[in-house]
Design an enzyme around this catalytic site. Structure first.
Site, mmCIF file in Angstrom:
data_model
loop_
_atom_site.group_PDB
_atom_site.id
_atom_site.type_symbol
_atom_site.label_atom_id
_atom_site.label_comp_id
_atom_site.label_asym_id
_atom_site.label_seq_id
_atom_site.Cartn_x
_atom_site.Cartn_y
_atom_site.Cartn_z
ATOM 1 N N ASP A 168 -1.014 4.776 -10.847
ATOM 2 C CA ASP A 168 -0.951 5.979 -9.905
ATOM 3 C C ASP A 168 0.407 6.719 -9.986
ATOM 4 O O ASP A 168 0.460 7.831 -9.531
ATOM 5 C CB ASP A 168 -1.474 5.136 -8.581
ATOM 6 C CG ASP A 168 -2.915 5.081 -8.339
ATOM 7 O OD1 ASP A 168 -3.567 6.071 -8.591
ATOM 8 O OD2 ASP A 168 -3.093 3.888 -8.024
ATOM 9 N N GLU A 183 3.774 3.914 -5.404
ATOM 10 C CA GLU A 183 2.657 4.382 -6.305
ATOM 11 C C GLU A 183 2.891 5.939 -6.384
ATOM 12 O O GLU A 183 1.761 6.540 -7.095
ATOM 13 C CB GLU A 183 1.134 4.044 -6.046
ATOM 14 C CG GLU A 183 0.804 2.370 -6.017
ATOM 15 C CD GLU A 183 -0.392 2.463 -5.883
ATOM 16 O OE1 GLU A 183 -1.185 2.221 -6.881
ATOM 17 O OE2 GLU A 183 -0.735 2.287 -4.566
ATOM 18 N N ASP A 216 -7.049 -14.247 8.667
ATOM 19 C CA ASP A 216 -7.794 -15.235 9.072
ATOM 20 C C ASP A 216 -8.384 -16.155 8.164
ATOM 21 O O ASP A 216 -8.455 -17.555 8.360
ATOM 22 C CB ASP A 216 -8.844 -14.821 10.381
ATOM 23 C CG ASP A 216 -7.962 -14.313 11.391
ATOM 24 O OD1 ASP A 216 -7.002 -14.386 11.899
ATOM 25 O OD2 ASP A 216 -8.862 -13.828 12.202
ATOM 26 N N ARG A 248 -5.043 -7.560 -2.729
ATOM 27 C CA ARG A 248 -4.412 -6.075 -2.668
ATOM 28 C C ARG A 248 -5.535 -5.710 -1.598
ATOM 29 O O ARG A 248 -6.641 -5.352 -1.847
ATOM 30 C CB ARG A 248 -4.403 -5.499 -3.936
ATOM 31 C CG ARG A 248 -4.244 -3.995 -3.473
ATOM 32 C CD ARG A 248 -3.714 -2.980 -4.626
ATOM 33 N NE ARG A 248 -4.711 -3.160 -5.936
ATOM 34 C CZ ARG A 248 -4.516 -2.293 -6.968
ATOM 35 N NH1 ARG A 248 -3.518 -1.722 -7.255
ATOM 36 N NH2 ARG A 248 -5.516 -2.154 -7.645
ATOM 37 N N HIS A 278 -9.959 -1.236 -5.376
ATOM 38 C CA HIS A 278 -10.635 -0.653 -6.576
ATOM 39 C C HIS A 278 -11.944 -1.362 -6.939
ATOM 40 O O HIS A 278 -12.529 -1.131 -7.724
ATOM 41 C CB HIS A 278 -9.936 -0.511 -7.643
ATOM 42 C CG HIS A 278 -8.837 0.501 -7.564
ATOM 43 N ND1 HIS A 278 -9.122 1.886 -7.100
ATOM 44 C CD2 HIS A 278 -7.330 0.424 -7.497
ATOM 45 C CE1 HIS A 278 -8.029 2.647 -7.085
ATOM 46 N NE2 HIS A 278 -6.873 1.799 -7.276
#
Length: 257
Positions: A173, A147, A83, A69, A44
């Site tokens: 959500d 969610e 990585d 996230r 977001h």
């Protein structure tokens, strides 16, 4: 060593914040607060990999774990994040066991998964750590976010997928999917979250949730062991609004007199 995962497996309560701001300085400033983790949000926020990399380095010498996230389940997006040496990632809005299995494959090397092999990257200490590839499956911590009503109904099947370390409920959500637009504290939503946390714990997997201070203890009592207590920008705006309102209102009252 993934200290966050070790604590997770011990069911030791951990507390953190979503990091929505896009600077390493903010992350660095939050470290002395003592949070167990910061969850950098690539879903977001308009973040970019160089920004995320600078934030990783800001946490590198601390005991505050760096979590990310992901923007979604696209396996290509996982490669540069892993990585960088980020060992704990969370995938939003997982609805069923098939999606859970796809997320597992994205974070693991063949034959268990499809993660591409990078040589001179931070995760391998730029090629110096030859054991990284063999040990990565044990070090990587995969969290899946629940969610939706569908995700809630499939908690047991999702948790049963090998390679999933924890399930994290997203109340905002979830509330929206349940018909209560952005109302995370609606009584029906809180009850659904509490039931979800208990069911996750019953599967033997770790349970997490985003919770305001007024709800956090109830979720801990239900069995949650990773709790996001808000976000850096949320704390900033709340404090700024209170400060501004106090002084602006005070001066407005004096002018009225």
């Amino acid at each position: 060593m993934n200290l966050f995962k070790e604590k997770l497996l011990r069911r030791q309560p951990q507390f953190g914040l979503f990091a929505m701001s896009l600077t390493a300085q903010t992350a660095d400033a939050l470290v002395p607060s003592g949070f167990d983790f910061l969850m950098f949000d690539a879903e977001h926020t308009p973040t970019a990999l160089p920004i995320l990399y600078s934030q990783v380095l800001a946490l590198a010498s601390s005991r505050t774990a760096c979590l990310v996230r992901m923007p979604g389940p696209d396996p290509v997006a996982f490669k540069p994040v892993l990585d960088m040496g980020i060992a704990t990632v969370m995938v939003p809005n997982i609805r069923n066991a098939k999606e859970a299995a796809q997320a597992v494959r994205a974070v693991q090397y063949p034959p268990r998964g499809i993660r591409g092999v990078g040589g001179s990257v931070r995760a391998t200490r730029y090629g110096r750590d030859a054991d990284y590839y063999a040990q990565s499956a044990e070090q990587i911590c995969l969290l899946l976010q629940i969610e939706s009503a569908e995700g809630l109904s499939n908690i047991e099947a999702i948790a049963a997928v090998e390679g999933v370390d924890g399930l994290f409920i997203g109340p905002v959500d979830l509330a929206t999917d349940l018909g209560h637009l952005a109302q995370a504290t609606h009584p029906a939503v809180i009850q659904a979250c509490l039931d979800g946390v208990r069911r996750i714990r019953a599967t033997g997997k770790a349970a997490g949730i985003l919770a305001g201070e007024s709800q956090a203890q109830a979720y801990l009592d239900a069995g949650a062991t990773m709790v996001c207590l808000g976000s850096d920008l949320g704390l900033l705006t709340k404090a700024a609004d209170a400060l501004a309102a106090h002084w602006i209102q005070s001066n407005a009252s004096e002018e009225a007199c």
